[in-house]
Design an enzyme around this catalytic site. Structure first.
Site, PDB file in Angstrom:
ATOM      1  N   ASP A  10       9.501   5.809  -4.402  1.00 34.14           N
ATOM      2  CA  ASP A  10       9.052   5.144  -3.181  1.00 34.14           C
ATOM      3  C   ASP A  10      10.214   4.388  -2.524  1.00 34.14           C
ATOM      4  OD1 ASP A  10       6.762   3.928  -1.472  1.00 34.14           O
ATOM      5  OD2 ASP A  10       7.808   2.170  -2.259  1.00 34.14           O
ATOM      6  N   GLY A  51      -3.627  -5.475  -9.113  1.00 33.93           N
ATOM      7  CA  GLY A  51      -3.636  -4.596  -7.950  1.00 33.93           C
ATOM      8  C   GLY A  51      -2.268  -4.374  -7.333  1.00 33.93           C
ATOM      9  N   LYS A 110      11.933   5.050   1.320  1.00 35.66           N
ATOM     10  CA  LYS A 110      12.175   4.030   2.345  1.00 35.66           C
ATOM     11  C   LYS A 110      13.665   3.920   2.665  1.00 35.66           C
ATOM     12  CE  LYS A 110       8.111   1.416   0.828  1.00 35.66           C
ATOM     13  NZ  LYS A 110       7.700   0.463  -0.238  1.00 35.66           N
ATOM     14  N   GLU A 127       7.106   1.220  12.271  1.00 36.84           N
ATOM     15  CA  GLU A 127       7.465  -0.088  11.713  1.00 36.84           C
ATOM     16  C   GLU A 127       6.801  -0.320  10.356  1.00 36.84           C
ATOM     17  OE1 GLU A 127       9.596  -2.839  13.263  1.00 36.84           O
ATOM     18  OE2 GLU A 127       9.455  -2.929  11.092  1.00 36.84           O
ATOM     19  N   THR A 142      -7.617   1.297   3.567  1.00 34.75           N
ATOM     20  CA  THR A 142      -7.292  -0.128   3.519  1.00 34.75           C
ATOM     21  C   THR A 142      -6.513  -0.566   4.755  1.00 34.75           C
ATOM     22  OG1 THR A 142      -7.195   0.013   1.118  1.00 34.75           O
ATOM     23  CG2 THR A 142      -6.202  -1.929   2.137  1.00 34.75           C
ATOM     24  N   GLY A 164       6.423  -3.176   4.960  1.00 36.30           N
ATOM     25  CA  GLY A 164       5.192  -3.755   5.513  1.00 36.30           C
ATOM     26  C   GLY A 164       5.363  -4.808   6.582  1.00 36.30           C
TER      27      GLY A 164
END
Lengths: 450, 450
Positions: free
Chosen positions: B213, B199, B217, B141, B25, B146
């Site tokens: 997660d 999604g 980060k 980055e 993706t 994101g």
């Protein structure tokens, strides 16, 4: 545990020496940050950054920061003529002598850092051109939105994306006044007085309140985002003086907030640039930016919406932005690099002429308030004039009279042309039944409707 | 009007050739941005960036992006062994073979770009060390938040300041679930199901929902902000599975919102790092970050609070972050510069060992919900145990029973030690009158109380 270490390199310089011109509030903050954070800055920059010389008219006043080992002088030549000094920080403000100082420093082969948005708005293109011709770096992170690193965010962080629009609250004074009116139900004059008492507004607040400071910063942002040159004179600019507590209250009832926004939108071949009080949804992220805070809401084609929020002014936030420029330039100097990054982050023709869309061609929704006589037929007469000009209404609010004075009719229009609206308003303002100048506020419904 | 132009220079490279490993993706988004924005990227980078080769297992599937002129291959050697390719983008994900790919690419003297936060959390220090030893750049980055350029914001924009604390909403899935529970009054399972249908959540959502997660980060952010190494295993991590619609409603009544926060605070010599559901004031800027949006609230010593808001995931926002890394590296390559910027923005010992504060030494306020039998004396018994452990109460809410099942006692404590609280809870959970496990949520009242 292992220690992770960058190998030692042959540095070209063992320290970067800096000269400061202008020892006012921000200058004092810069001295403090260079002193207190010296070790930290060296870790970030790879080389110690040392303030060697300060130039100011007033060298007597105690600023409460240590100046031992720093040369204090009245003579700019002590900085410009000192080959050891590699970076010149200009914190004089205003157009002259700041402009000459920067040009002379660049001619003397020095990198420069400035926080001077009025100067960049007036002469940015010429200064940037001088920088690239001299082969020096020019840092101006502190010129827009103080502590928010918006210059780097656009020039580097969002460099891979094409920016569609920018919507910014970039004047703390105006935002403080509007937020105070909204949250404490005060009138404009009262809120402004409070802002002045708290140091958020100058004794003469017109630069802030009338939108000019916002237009200066928007001019810088437009250069960064699109590589396009727009002078403040090309930016439609309207301030917040006419906004009353009544408008704030009506906006709230309708689910809106009123903010002084800097707006720029890229559209087929043209650029919309404007500064004016704007009604935005109370649910929009910009709506909750209170007090004197700044925020810039950027819509990128790929990135979607991104917002940056923080203190737009003040000694230490602005000094921190100056320090980030010193670090970037020092990172280059220690490796003998120059011209790595063009001033606006574009190579080649870094500023192109913007085809600024005429304000009269703007198409948006409006909130309009008419102060009128309380008698039958007025509303229909006003609506008739609007209709004759092709402006259709979304809704009308008319509260009963409370006390003497005019009653107020509030209208929300569907999308209409600015030109048609102004024609209609000029006619309506001349009507006998209309007891004062009507007020219109532009609405950004889908803030970035692309 | 004048044209402002950067003088032509002798470039070392006339284009930068790139290899992409992983055509999923994000990879598809990168291909799209490199194709559609090619002219724009060249203007930003000073040199055309050309995607030469793509490696993936599946080369048959049509991704809907143009691949003419790009070599598609199964063989990583076609990228690593191609001296023309200067930058390798790793979008494989996971620890292996991603780690080996990056190390091999760096050994082959190629700059690398990755979006792989799990890998950076697990092996970041080793990868960064490998990068500095090979003298190559590593861009990441896209690994945190994101579309928000938070890596550059910390490494460059705020480089002059010392960061006191970071409070981040950096997992879109969890934020979507909590926001849906808050705004639509849904239960956890129902909100999660909705997130999966849209999604926003994986079929197996545990990496997101259980906070891992977010911890990955946070580990990257801590390295950038403090130059300190904290592995995910050192970060106290608690997910949002136990939060019920009842807790969300109570939080709302008390003027709070519940958010899954990544928190780090620098204190005298120690570092607090933790991930857990947190009650924050409904008026805090983080509170209104809805849907799957991310936001990172940074408190700088000089800058004060700064917040960055945007889309933390998705094809195009993440691809835009990858593109910003490609531009930065290309800006260097065209001038023959390497190692200008260390991976985390620190020179010398760029990662130091963090003295992570023990979770049991945390001192904060708590919201606690006890499901209990509806009979006299229970409340005083619970309050007694809390009191015995030195925990004093700010307020107590007990709603009458509605239907069968336990009643719930809600308590807000004053500041208390985590150790004491856990001791008290373990005793209270064993009480006969307590009909299920109690739930505690930590409160950040002054989000950054320094």
């Amino acid at each position: 545990m292992a220690v992770y270490r960058q190998p030692v390199e042959e540095d070209i310089v063992d320290s970067v020496k800096v000269g400061l011109i202008g020892f006012g509030t921000i200058g004092t903050g810069v001295v403090r940050i260079l002193t207190e954070n010296a070790a930290w800055l060296a870790r970030r920059a790879g080389v110690p950054i040392r303030l060697k010389t300060i130039v100011d008219i007033d060298l007597e006043r105690d600023r409460g920061v240590p100046v031992e080992g720093i040369t204090l002088t009245h003579d700019i030549g002590d900085i410009l003529g000192d080959p050891e000094i590699r970076i010149v920080i200009e914190l004089v403000g205003g157009i002259e002598p700041a402009s000459t100082i920067l040009l002379d420093a660049m001619s003397a082969n020095k990198d420069v850092v400035t926080a001077n948005k009025a100067l960049l708005a007036a002469k940015g293109p010429e200064l940037f051109q001088a920088a690239v011709e001299a082969g020096v770096d020019i840092g101006f992170e502190a010129s827009v939105a103080g502590g928010i690193p918006i210059v780097r965010c656009i020039k580097e962080g969002l460099a891979g994306d094409r920016i569609r629009s920018i919507s910014g609250i970039i004047n703390g004074t105006s935002n403080y006044v509007l937020s105070t009116m909204t949250e404490q139900g005060r009138g404009f004059s009262e809120a402004l007085k409070q802002a002045q008492e708290l140091g958020y507004a100058e004794a003469d607040p017109s630069l802030d309140i009338d939108g000019h400071d916002t237009a200066h910063k928007l001019s810088v942002l437009v250069g960064l985002a699109y590589g396009m040159s727009v002078r403040p004179g090309e930016i439609f600019t309207e301030g917040i003086r006419e906004i009353t507590d009544m408008d704030i209250a009506h906006a709230g009832e309708l689910g809106y907030r009123i903010k002084l926004l800097a707006l720029s939108k890229r559209q087929q071949g043209t650029l919309e640039v404007r500064v004016h009080p704007t009604m935005i949804s109370a649910r929009h992220p910009l709506a909750s930016v209170g007090e004197a805070y700044n925020a810039i809401y950027v819509m990128g084609e790929a990135t979607g919406p991104v917002m940056f929020y923080g203190q737009g002014a003040g000694m230490m936030p602005t000094a921190s932005a100056v320090a980030s420029d010193l670090i970037e330039i020092s990172r280059n100097l220690r490796l003998g690099i120059r011209r790595r990054m063009p001033p606006l982050g574009f190579y080649g023709d870094f500023l192109q002429e913007a085809a600024v869309k005429k304000m009269e061609d703007l198409c948006t929704k409006y909130y309009i308030r008419f102060p009128v006589e309380d008698r039958p037929g007025v509303l229909s007469k006003i609506a008739g004039v609007l209709g004759d000009n092709g402006i259709s209404l979304h809704s009308v609010i008319q509260h009963g009279r409370s006390g003497s004075g005019p009653v107020h009719i509030i209208m929300l229009t569907h999308e209409a042309r600015e030109r048609s609206l102004q024609q209609a308003l000029s006619k309506i303002n001349g009507m006998q039944e209309v007891l004062g100048k009507s007020l219109s506020i532009r609405i950004e419904d889908a803030l970035n409707p692309f």
